[in-house]
Design a protein around this motif. Sequence first.
Motif, PDB file in Angstrom:
ATOM      1  N   GLU A  68      -8.322   3.175  -4.605  1.00 53.16           N
ATOM      2  CA  GLU A  68      -8.010   2.367  -3.437  1.00 53.16           C
ATOM      3  C   GLU A  68      -7.659   3.264  -2.262  1.00 53.16           C
ATOM      4  O   GLU A  68      -6.875   4.205  -2.404  1.00 53.16           O
ATOM      5  N   SER A  69      -8.200   2.948  -1.085  1.00 56.35           N
ATOM      6  CA  SER A  69      -7.932   3.765   0.104  1.00 56.35           C
ATOM      7  C   SER A  69      -6.455   3.748   0.468  1.00 56.35           C
ATOM      8  O   SER A  69      -5.921   4.730   0.990  1.00 56.35           O
ATOM      9  N   GLY A  70      -5.778   2.640   0.187  1.00 55.24           N
ATOM     10  CA  GLY A  70      -4.352   2.527   0.499  1.00 55.24           C
ATOM     11  C   GLY A  70      -3.475   3.418  -0.353  1.00 55.24           C
ATOM     12  O   GLY A  70      -2.297   3.601  -0.056  1.00 55.24           O
ATOM     13  N   ASP A  71      -4.035   3.953  -1.444  1.00 58.66           N
ATOM     14  CA  ASP A  71      -3.277   4.845  -2.322  1.00 58.66           C
ATOM     15  C   ASP A  71      -3.601   6.313  -2.052  1.00 58.66           C
ATOM     16  O   ASP A  71      -3.203   7.185  -2.822  1.00 58.66           O
TER      17      ASP A  71
ATOM     18  N   ASN B  86       0.316   4.152   1.276  1.00 58.32           N
ATOM     19  CA  ASN B  86       0.406   4.837   2.564  1.00 58.32           C
ATOM     20  C   ASN B  86       1.150   4.018   3.618  1.00 58.32           C
ATOM     21  O   ASN B  86       1.324   4.465   4.749  1.00 58.32           O
ATOM     22  N   GLU B  87       1.596   2.812   3.247  1.00 58.98           N
ATOM     23  CA  GLU B  87       2.547   2.065   4.062  1.00 58.98           C
ATOM     24  C   GLU B  87       3.973   2.384   3.609  1.00 58.98           C
ATOM     25  O   GLU B  87       4.905   2.425   4.405  1.00 58.98           O
TER      26      GLU B  87
ATOM     27  N   GLU C 167       0.847  -1.188   0.000  1.00 58.20           N
ATOM     28  CA  GLU C 167       0.000   0.000   0.000  1.00 58.20           C
ATOM     29  C   GLU C 167       0.890   1.247   0.000  1.00 58.20           C
ATOM     30  O   GLU C 167       1.893   1.303   0.711  1.00 58.20           O
TER      31      GLU C 167
END
Length: 272
Positions: free
Chosen positions: A185-188, A138-139, A136
């Motif tokens: 995607e929320s992770g992006d 945001n990771e 992800e």
Amino acid sequence: HAEYHTMSSIQGDRQFFGDDGYKPEVKIFTPDKIKVRFSTLTEADVKYLLPEGTSDKMAHFLSQAYTSLRERLKAERRQDYAYAYHDLRDEVNAQKFGDDKKDGGGNASSIDGLLWRMDSRFGKPDSIFTASEHIELNELFRPGRCTILQLSDIEQHEQQVIVGALLRRVNKARMQIYRGEKPKESGDFVNYPVFALLEEAHRFAPAGASVVSTNILKQILSEGRKFGVGIGLITQRPGKLDQDVLSQCMTQIIMRIVNPIDQQTVAQSVEG
């Protein structure tokens, strides 16, 4: 060369704490943790990763299959990330049994050769290129965090594709944020500026060679600042770095350089 894991020693070291409460965080992705979703690869990425000996005819059938798959997904209104390697493989294999004998039907041996090459790269159970799993954004990028991707045990072609795919994703995500759009995607969702350092940068934008990571580096270095995407390139051999990429590096930190070709390259790339 897997040397940057020592960065983790700054965590908990008070000399790196800030008066505002800042404490450094270091996250390390070892090679076994680095995954790239297959559907984030471009057609050029897939072709680049195929073993040597892939003929023009094989590349033609791959292009047809890739285009056919994307068109079918669009017609079904499925999102881009909803396909895996086996979907592209099935599309290639279907050309052997097509009605048009002038195309896939009479070229079964070429298609079988293409399938063998695709399986050798993407069909392994421990493949980096997965159906759904990936890092992800945001990771990977987070305020106060230094994230290290250890690519040392990964084959060079795969390293270049990993870097290219990740930089394309973060550049697209930052452009969407800049325009007020929400990534799929929320992770992006990365609503802060990011900065990436590439060690041994000549591997990812080599002079006189065409690799899949060069174009996105050129794009970000020339256009990415506006969207909050920064790139830093580190190399001991600037003479081996693509000249267009080097010319876009506005700030240069130059230390001891012995090789005359490297000296000349640096002299030509520095204004005045």
